[in-house]
Motif scaffolding. Structure first.
Motif, PDB file in Angstrom:
ATOM      1  N   GLY A 131     -29.393   0.184   4.346  1.00 47.69           N
ATOM      2  CA  GLY A 131     -29.325   1.257   3.514  1.00 47.69           C
ATOM      3  C   GLY A 131     -28.174   1.615   2.640  1.00 47.69           C
ATOM      4  O   GLY A 131     -27.188   0.709   2.584  1.00 47.69           O
ATOM      5  N   SER A 132     -28.198   2.497   1.853  1.00 51.47           N
ATOM      6  CA  SER A 132     -27.297   3.020   0.699  1.00 51.47           C
ATOM      7  C   SER A 132     -26.993   4.491   1.014  1.00 51.47           C
ATOM      8  O   SER A 132     -27.751   5.149   1.474  1.00 51.47           O
ATOM      9  CB  SER A 132     -27.461   2.238  -0.496  1.00 51.47           C
ATOM     10  OG  SER A 132     -28.704   3.033  -0.955  1.00 51.47           O
ATOM     11  N   ILE A 133     -25.490   4.785   0.358  1.00 48.99           N
ATOM     12  CA  ILE A 133     -25.485   6.034   0.276  1.00 48.99           C
ATOM     13  C   ILE A 133     -24.775   6.274  -1.074  1.00 48.99           C
ATOM     14  O   ILE A 133     -24.187   5.603  -1.777  1.00 48.99           O
ATOM     15  CB  ILE A 133     -24.335   6.540   1.392  1.00 48.99           C
ATOM     16  CG1 ILE A 133     -23.180   5.677   1.278  1.00 48.99           C
ATOM     17  CG2 ILE A 133     -24.887   6.614   2.682  1.00 48.99           C
ATOM     18  CD1 ILE A 133     -22.113   6.121   2.231  1.00 48.99           C
ATOM     19  N   ALA A 134     -24.675   7.448  -1.539  1.00 52.61           N
ATOM     20  CA  ALA A 134     -24.486   7.800  -2.999  1.00 52.61           C
ATOM     21  C   ALA A 134     -22.997   8.769  -2.591  1.00 52.61           C
ATOM     22  O   ALA A 134     -23.194   9.581  -2.218  1.00 52.61           O
ATOM     23  CB  ALA A 134     -25.417   8.665  -3.909  1.00 52.61           C
ATOM     24  N   VAL A 135     -22.102   8.125  -3.530  1.00 54.00           N
ATOM     25  CA  VAL A 135     -20.737   8.758  -3.480  1.00 54.00           C
ATOM     26  C   VAL A 135     -20.181   8.554  -4.750  1.00 54.00           C
ATOM     27  O   VAL A 135     -19.824   7.910  -5.398  1.00 54.00           O
ATOM     28  CB  VAL A 135     -19.604   8.171  -2.411  1.00 54.00           C
ATOM     29  CG1 VAL A 135     -18.300   8.807  -2.294  1.00 54.00           C
ATOM     30  CG2 VAL A 135     -20.538   7.966  -1.059  1.00 54.00           C
ATOM     31  N   GLY A 137     -21.493   9.465  -7.555  1.00 54.95           N
ATOM     32  CA  GLY A 137     -22.428   8.889  -8.531  1.00 54.95           C
ATOM     33  C   GLY A 137     -22.506   7.323  -8.175  1.00 54.95           C
ATOM     34  O   GLY A 137     -22.967   6.694  -9.137  1.00 54.95           O
ATOM     35  N   VAL A 138     -21.934   6.629  -7.389  1.00 56.45           N
ATOM     36  CA  VAL A 138     -21.879   5.352  -6.930  1.00 56.45           C
ATOM     37  C   VAL A 138     -22.766   4.858  -5.842  1.00 56.45           C
ATOM     38  O   VAL A 138     -22.501   5.682  -4.775  1.00 56.45           O
ATOM     39  CB  VAL A 138     -20.421   4.792  -6.809  1.00 56.45           C
ATOM     40  CG1 VAL A 138     -20.528   3.398  -6.538  1.00 56.45           C
ATOM     41  CG2 VAL A 138     -19.484   5.002  -7.957  1.00 56.45           C
ATOM     42  N   ASN A 139     -23.409   4.026  -6.038  1.00 57.53           N
ATOM     43  CA  ASN A 139     -24.339   3.566  -4.883  1.00 57.53           C
ATOM     44  C   ASN A 139     -23.777   2.585  -4.052  1.00 57.53           C
ATOM     45  O   ASN A 139     -23.487   1.372  -4.464  1.00 57.53           O
ATOM     46  CB  ASN A 139     -25.859   3.126  -5.512  1.00 57.53           C
ATOM     47  CG  ASN A 139     -26.789   4.078  -5.180  1.00 57.53           C
ATOM     48  OD1 ASN A 139     -26.834   4.999  -4.674  1.00 57.53           O
ATOM     49  ND2 ASN A 139     -27.985   3.786  -6.014  1.00 57.53           N
ATOM     50  N   ALA A 140     -23.176   3.212  -3.014  1.00 64.01           N
ATOM     51  CA  ALA A 140     -22.613   2.091  -2.243  1.00 64.01           C
ATOM     52  C   ALA A 140     -23.384   1.871  -0.951  1.00 64.01           C
ATOM     53  O   ALA A 140     -23.889   2.854  -0.162  1.00 64.01           O
ATOM     54  CB  ALA A 140     -21.101   2.722  -1.809  1.00 64.01           C
ATOM     55  N   SER A 141     -23.749   0.558  -0.405  1.00 56.73           N
ATOM     56  CA  SER A 141     -24.324   0.358   0.785  1.00 56.73           C
ATOM     57  C   SER A 141     -23.607   0.750   2.037  1.00 56.73           C
ATOM     58  O   SER A 141     -22.398   0.791   2.299  1.00 56.73           O
ATOM     59  CB  SER A 141     -24.599  -1.093   0.862  1.00 56.73           C
ATOM     60  OG  SER A 141     -23.418  -1.869   1.482  1.00 56.73           O
ATOM     61  N   VAL A 142     -24.300   1.166   2.862  1.00 49.12           N
ATOM     62  CA  VAL A 142     -23.891   1.575   4.240  1.00 49.12           C
ATOM     63  C   VAL A 142     -22.753   0.442   4.872  1.00 49.12           C
ATOM     64  O   VAL A 142     -21.877   0.781   5.317  1.00 49.12           O
ATOM     65  CB  VAL A 142     -24.744   1.886   5.201  1.00 49.12           C
ATOM     66  CG1 VAL A 142     -24.159   2.246   6.726  1.00 49.12           C
ATOM     67  CG2 VAL A 142     -25.574   3.077   4.979  1.00 49.12           C
TER      68      VAL A 142
END
Length: 653
Positions: A131-135, A137-142
């Motif tokens: 999955g991924s998380i948004a930090v 405004g950047v979509n970073a994968s877990v």
């Protein structure tokens, strides 16, 4: 715009953390043991494959267990490598560690192919890391986040153990002054196995987490070892802080260049590496340490064969080689001529390296640069300048000599392992340029190069001319065979003549004691540079001959693995003899030809043989008569660790 910049920055930080773990182990091993471990990348790959073997039966749920157990297993492998292969070389020139670990690269890489096969596979991940998380405004994968956090925690734990534990205190003290540690009653040698094992385990951790990020493949070790060396050179050989800073820096720079300026991706970091080595060889955070001494052992003559016997054997061998094309169609197929031509060309390449390595002690890890340069000079000249092969070969020699002068002018001011590293950097810079320039055909190379012989632009197809030897007409491949053989014999006689001149006497004095040669008044760097130019010109001649024969040139000609293979030939045959490396080339290709009939993994056997030679017979095959002499005559042979002077013989007679 900010978001577009942050995304590659996060990706670069992810790769940077992997580089930190990889380079930290490499740097700590050098800092304590003064060992440049070329097999570090294969231990990196071995960690990924051990983890894959553990995870495959159970799926991603076994990832965390594999992340603990697989590095432990690789660490045990590292301990075994140190104890049984590296330890016998302590006291010798540190460059022997490079030679040894290159042999281990061949062994471990082929073992990986043998056990797991070719091809790339993905490393299963647990559901918690998908999955991924948004930090911001950047979509970073877990998983990216996991790599950064876990890798950072691992690096901090290693740093803390080096700084605040008794084990770390002894390691740091040993890296600064190991004799002082011994004087305190501490057996620092007992810690070497643990240091090597710890470095191997860190490489394995890096391999596992990168395997989950990208793919696991047998080539992954070779693809990361060169960036790892860039990192430790930038940060400083032996500096943990340098490994951290260099790893993050290279990871981020590589990713940003890949995103915004891909044409420069493979060149900028090598230019930085060259610049740092020229300005500050110890790197940004490395400390000035006294480099270990110890000579490079040259081949020993004498023993059961005197000078006259050896000369007669040499003449007989040339005469025998001259008869090879005459037996085609009756005794063997034309393939025999093709094989011997390849041996002759690589024998010339090995001779070129021996001229500088065996007589000045300069170990070039980038000699494939000049081989590839000669090959491309001939290809481009025939395609765009002249149809005359003689003009093309002349250009190849001149261009290779000119580039060798430039590289030598910059590189020879540093010595030892730093010279080896800077020549590697120049070769990798050239290799990356070949893959990107339009005139070189890019990554595909140049094919369909016509092999013509003539002068003043008059081309003559080699298959349209013939030379009659009795009833036999020599055309095409057979005629080229004699051209290549003539080039090898002429090069040997030329270099032998040089070594018998006052110039050669200075080279030999540099090999034996450079400091003494300097005190006598010789500018040793000038003489080493001249030897390097001659060596580069001969390597360019070898590469040009290969392209004339094959009709193509590809970037792989300049790949660092070819530099390692030619070093294998020099050591197998006998360094510092000129003819020994030619014998080494014959043994190398002869073994390849024999072993490929039984297994595709012939480098496993060849690498094992090379490792054994480095440990037990570092003077090469040419020293075997001297080694057997005690058993035949009752005298004393040179032994693997005695110098030619102690043996009463000279490696250049």
């Amino acid at each position: 715009m900010t978001t577009a910049f942050l995304q590659p920055l996060v990706d670069g930080l992810t790769i940077g953390v992997v580089y930190v773990l990889l380079a930290a182990g490499l740097s700590v091993i050098f800092g304590v043991m003064h060992v440049i471990n070329f097999a570090h990348g294969e231990l990196f790959a071995l960690g990924a494959y051990f983890a894959l073997a553990m995870i495959a039966p159970f799926g991603g749920m076994a990832f965390f267990a594999a992340l603990f157990v697989a590095p432990l297993l690789v660490g045990i492998v590292g301990v075994a490598i140190e104890r049984y292969t590296v330890r016998p070389l302590y006291g010798r020139n540190p460059l022997y560690h490079i030679l040894l670990t290159f042999g281990l690269v061949l062994v471990i890489n082929d073992l990986i192919y043998l056990v797991w096969g070719p091809g790339s596979v993905s490393l299963p991940l647990p559901a918690a890391l998908t999955g991924s998380i948004a930090v911001l405004g950047v979509n970073a994968s877990v998983y990216n986040t996991f790599i950064i956090v876990f890798g950072g925690a691992m690096a901090f734990a290693v740093w803390a153990s080096l700084e605040y534990t008794k084990y770390g205190l002894i390691i740091r003290a040993g890296s600064q002054d190991r004799q002082m540690v011994r004087n305190l009653g501490i057996d620092i040698d007992r810690y070497y196995s643990l240091v090597f094992g710890m470095g191997a385990a860190l490489a394995a951790v890096a391999g596992i987490i990168l395997g989950g990020y990208q793919m696991v493949s047998p080539s992954m070790g070779m693809s990361v070892i060169i960036p790892a060396f860039v990192i430790v050179v930038l940060g400083g050989l032996g500096s943990f802080k340098g490994a951290v800073v260099g790893g993050l820096f290279v990871g981020i720079v590589q990713t940003l260049l890949r995103t915004y300026a891909p044409i420069f991706e493979g060149t900028v970091i090598f230019l930085l590496m060259i610049g740092v080595l020229l300005v500050r060889p110890r790197g940004l955070f490395g400390v000035e340490t006294e480099e270990e001494s110890g000579e490079l052992l040259t081949g020993t003559d004498g023993g059961l064969l005197d000078n006259r016997t050896r000369k007669r054997l040499g003449i007989a061998m040339i005469a025998l080689l001259a008869l090879v094309p005459l037996g085609v169609g009756t005794l063997y197929s034309p393939y025999a001529v093709t094989l011997v031509v390849e041996i002759i060309i690589w024998g010339l390449f090995a001779l070129s390296l021996d001229f500088v390595m065996g007589y000045t002690g300069l170990v070039s890890l980038g000699h494939a640069l000049f081989y590839g340069l000669g090959a491309y000079a001939v290809a481009i000249a025939l395609l765009h300048v002249s149809q005359s092969a003689f003009v093309a070969i002349a250009l190849a020699i001149v261009i290779s000599a000119a580039i060798a002068w430039f590289v030598g002018f910059l590189s020879i001011r540093v010595g030892g392992v730093y010279f080896a590293m800077i020549t590697l950097a120049f070769a990798e810079l050239f290799y990356n340029m070949l893959s990107r320039l339009e005139i070189t055909g890019g990554s595909e190379g140049l094919f369909g190069v016509s092999t013509y012989y003539g002068v003043a632009g008059v081309g003559i197809d080699l298959n349209d001319i013939g030379v009659f030897v009795g009833p036999v007409a020599l055309t095409g491949q057979s005629l080229f065979y004699y051209i290549a053989l003539g080039a090898l014999v002429a090069s040997f006689l030329l270099t032998r003549r040089m070594l018998d001149s006052p110039f050669g006497s200075v080279l030999k004095s540099i090999r034996e004691n450079e400091q003494r040669a300097t005190f006598v008044g010789y500018e040793t760097n000038v003489y080493k540079r001249r030897a390097f130019v001659i060596s580069g010109a001969l390597a360019g001649l070898a590469g040009g001959l290969f392209t004339l024969n094959s009709g193509y040139a590809t970037p792989s000609f300049a790949y660092w693995l070819h530099s390692g293979e030619v070093i294998v030939m020099v050591i197998l045959g006998g360094m510092g003899t000129l003819y020994g490396p030619i014998i080494g080339a014959g043994v190398f290709f002869g073994l390849e030809e024999i072993l490929t009939d039984f297994t595709a993994r012939w480098r496993l056997v060849l690498g094992t043989i090379f490792v054994l030679f480095v440990i037990f017979l570092p003077r090469g095959l040419v020293s075997l008569p001297a080694e057997f002499a005690p058993y035949v005559t009752g005298g004393s042979g040179p032994g693997p660790d005695r110098t030619p002077e102690e043996s009463g013989v000279r490696g250049d007679d």
